[in-house]
Design a protein around this motif. Sequence first.
Motif, mmCIF file in Angstrom:
data_model
loop_
_atom_site.group_PDB
_atom_site.id
_atom_site.type_symbol
_atom_site.label_atom_id
_atom_site.label_comp_id
_atom_site.label_asym_id
_atom_site.label_seq_id
_atom_site.Cartn_x
_atom_site.Cartn_y
_atom_site.Cartn_z
ATOM 1 N N ILE A 1 0.839 -1.207 0.000
ATOM 2 C CA ILE A 1 0.000 0.000 0.000
ATOM 3 C C ILE A 1 0.866 1.246 0.000
ATOM 4 O O ILE A 1 0.543 2.248 -0.657
ATOM 5 C CB ILE A 1 -0.948 -0.005 1.206
ATOM 6 C CG1 ILE A 1 -1.858 -1.238 1.159
ATOM 7 C CG2 ILE A 1 -1.800 1.263 1.222
ATOM 8 C CD1 ILE A 1 -2.698 -1.340 -0.096
ATOM 9 N N ASP A 2 1.987 1.210 0.712
ATOM 10 C CA ASP A 2 2.899 2.351 0.719
ATOM 11 C C ASP A 2 3.471 2.603 -0.673
ATOM 12 O O ASP A 2 3.577 3.752 -1.124
ATOM 13 C CB ASP A 2 4.039 2.122 1.712
ATOM 14 C CG ASP A 2 3.549 2.014 3.147
ATOM 15 O OD1 ASP A 2 2.518 2.636 3.459
ATOM 16 O OD2 ASP A 2 4.187 1.295 3.941
ATOM 17 N N ILE A 3 3.824 1.517 -1.361
ATOM 18 C CA ILE A 3 4.338 1.646 -2.728
ATOM 19 C C ILE A 3 3.254 2.208 -3.641
ATOM 20 O O ILE A 3 3.511 3.104 -4.450
ATOM 21 C CB ILE A 3 4.832 0.279 -3.249
ATOM 22 C CG1 ILE A 3 5.997 -0.226 -2.404
ATOM 23 C CG2 ILE A 3 5.243 0.377 -4.715
ATOM 24 C CD1 ILE A 3 6.423 -1.650 -2.729
ATOM 25 N N ALA A 4 2.043 1.674 -3.490
ATOM 26 C CA ALA A 4 0.931 2.142 -4.309
ATOM 27 C C ALA A 4 0.679 3.632 -4.091
ATOM 28 O O ALA A 4 0.411 4.377 -5.041
ATOM 29 C CB ALA A 4 -0.327 1.336 -4.002
ATOM 30 N N ALA A 5 0.768 4.072 -2.837
ATOM 31 C CA ALA A 5 0.514 5.478 -2.524
ATOM 32 C C ALA A 5 1.550 6.393 -3.168
ATOM 33 O O ALA A 5 1.209 7.442 -3.730
ATOM 34 C CB ALA A 5 0.496 5.682 -1.008
ATOM 35 N N VAL A 6 2.813 5.994 -3.104
ATOM 36 C CA VAL A 6 3.876 6.810 -3.715
ATOM 37 C C VAL A 6 3.689 6.882 -5.221
ATOM 38 O O VAL A 6 3.761 7.966 -5.829
ATOM 39 C CB VAL A 6 5.264 6.225 -3.376
ATOM 40 C CG1 VAL A 6 6.351 6.938 -4.182
ATOM 41 C CG2 VAL A 6 5.535 6.343 -1.890
ATOM 42 N N LEU A 7 3.440 5.729 -5.845
ATOM 43 C CA LEU A 7 3.239 5.698 -7.292
ATOM 44 C C LEU A 7 1.988 6.474 -7.694
ATOM 45 O O LEU A 7 1.956 7.095 -8.763
ATOM 46 C CB LEU A 7 3.140 4.249 -7.777
ATOM 47 C CG LEU A 7 4.416 3.415 -7.692
ATOM 48 C CD1 LEU A 7 4.145 1.984 -8.144
ATOM 49 C CD2 LEU A 7 5.525 4.041 -8.524
#
Length: 382
Positions: free
Chosen positions: A128-134
């Motif tokens: 989810i953290d990766i998704a948020a940054v992207l």
Amino acid sequence: MSDMPSAPRGGRPLGQLSHPGEMIRQFTPNWFAATMGTGILSLVLPQIPGLGATLRPLGSGLWVFNICLFALFSALYAARWMMFGHEARRIFGHNTASMFFGTIPMGLATIVNGFIVFGGAPFGASAIDIAAVLWWIDVAMSVVCGVLIPYLMFTRHEHSLDGMTAVWLLPVVAAEVAAASGGLLAPHLADPRHAFLVCTLSWTLWAYSVPVAVCVLAILILRLALHKLPHASMAASSWLALGPIGTGSLGLLLLGAATPAAFGAQGLGEVAAIAQGLGTIGGLAMWGFGLWWLLLASLITLRYWRAGIPFNLGWWGYTFPLGVYTAATLKLGTVLHLMVFEEIGCVLALTLAIMWVVVGAKTLVGSWRGELFVAPCIMSRA
């Protein structure tokens, strides 16, 4: 989806191009349409009623493949700017090629959604953290693309009504794709303030894109009535109009579901209830609009195919618009608990899968023959 010409049949295979860098020199953003089509299929497969759990591993595999595809295309296009920057800049002055910048953030959005849907197993909570940054990167790209390309249309390009096609939609639709992605992301964010910000911005992105897309659709209908169908090389463009309609419907449904929790946590419960109803009714209304265009595009496609149409990368335009409309259909089935939407969604999903296989196979063949690596913005000066 593209009027970009292809090299003559029987042209040089990839390994026999004039020099190894020729593929890079001729690489253009319209290749990212393949990541859009692949990505949306990966996301639709787990949603198919009765088969979703079985097809989930296949969807996950397609998502991983799509990440690799996006990375490859990004590297090739970055290399073009580094090696042939003087020619790469010409794309900003090309009436059609410049529109395809919108495919880059839209392709990235499918990867963002994949981290939410599939990323838990390989990445755990960090998915989810990766998704948020992207997602934030995707938003920035979409906002810039949505205003920069129209600005170039108004100041540098030469356009006419009879030459207008649905590719005009590509740069402006990217923002509503990001909005739908935000609606999917917000409920998974641990920080209520972050979720509220994402949800609020997503509603703004929806409004940033959909009204402009509807204006373009109105002009497109007038153009078709006055000047009839475009050239056969643009056959797939008839489906592009389904993209903003289907994404608009899906975005409303996802935001309507995400808003109650995000807004309620900030003491805006009354607004949240209205947003939920607006999302459901608005999503259903846009789905009905999309049904009209789906039937119309099907009739137009049958007319084109009877006459025979050449393959080009524009055929990927058959996939993503159909995919987002399929996702909206399946979501309506979940929200309204009506089996008819599930049945229609299953038929559309099967059609999407078949089209992806056909277009993917033709893309592989065309790539090997070297027919698809043509940059129209440099052809006259190459």
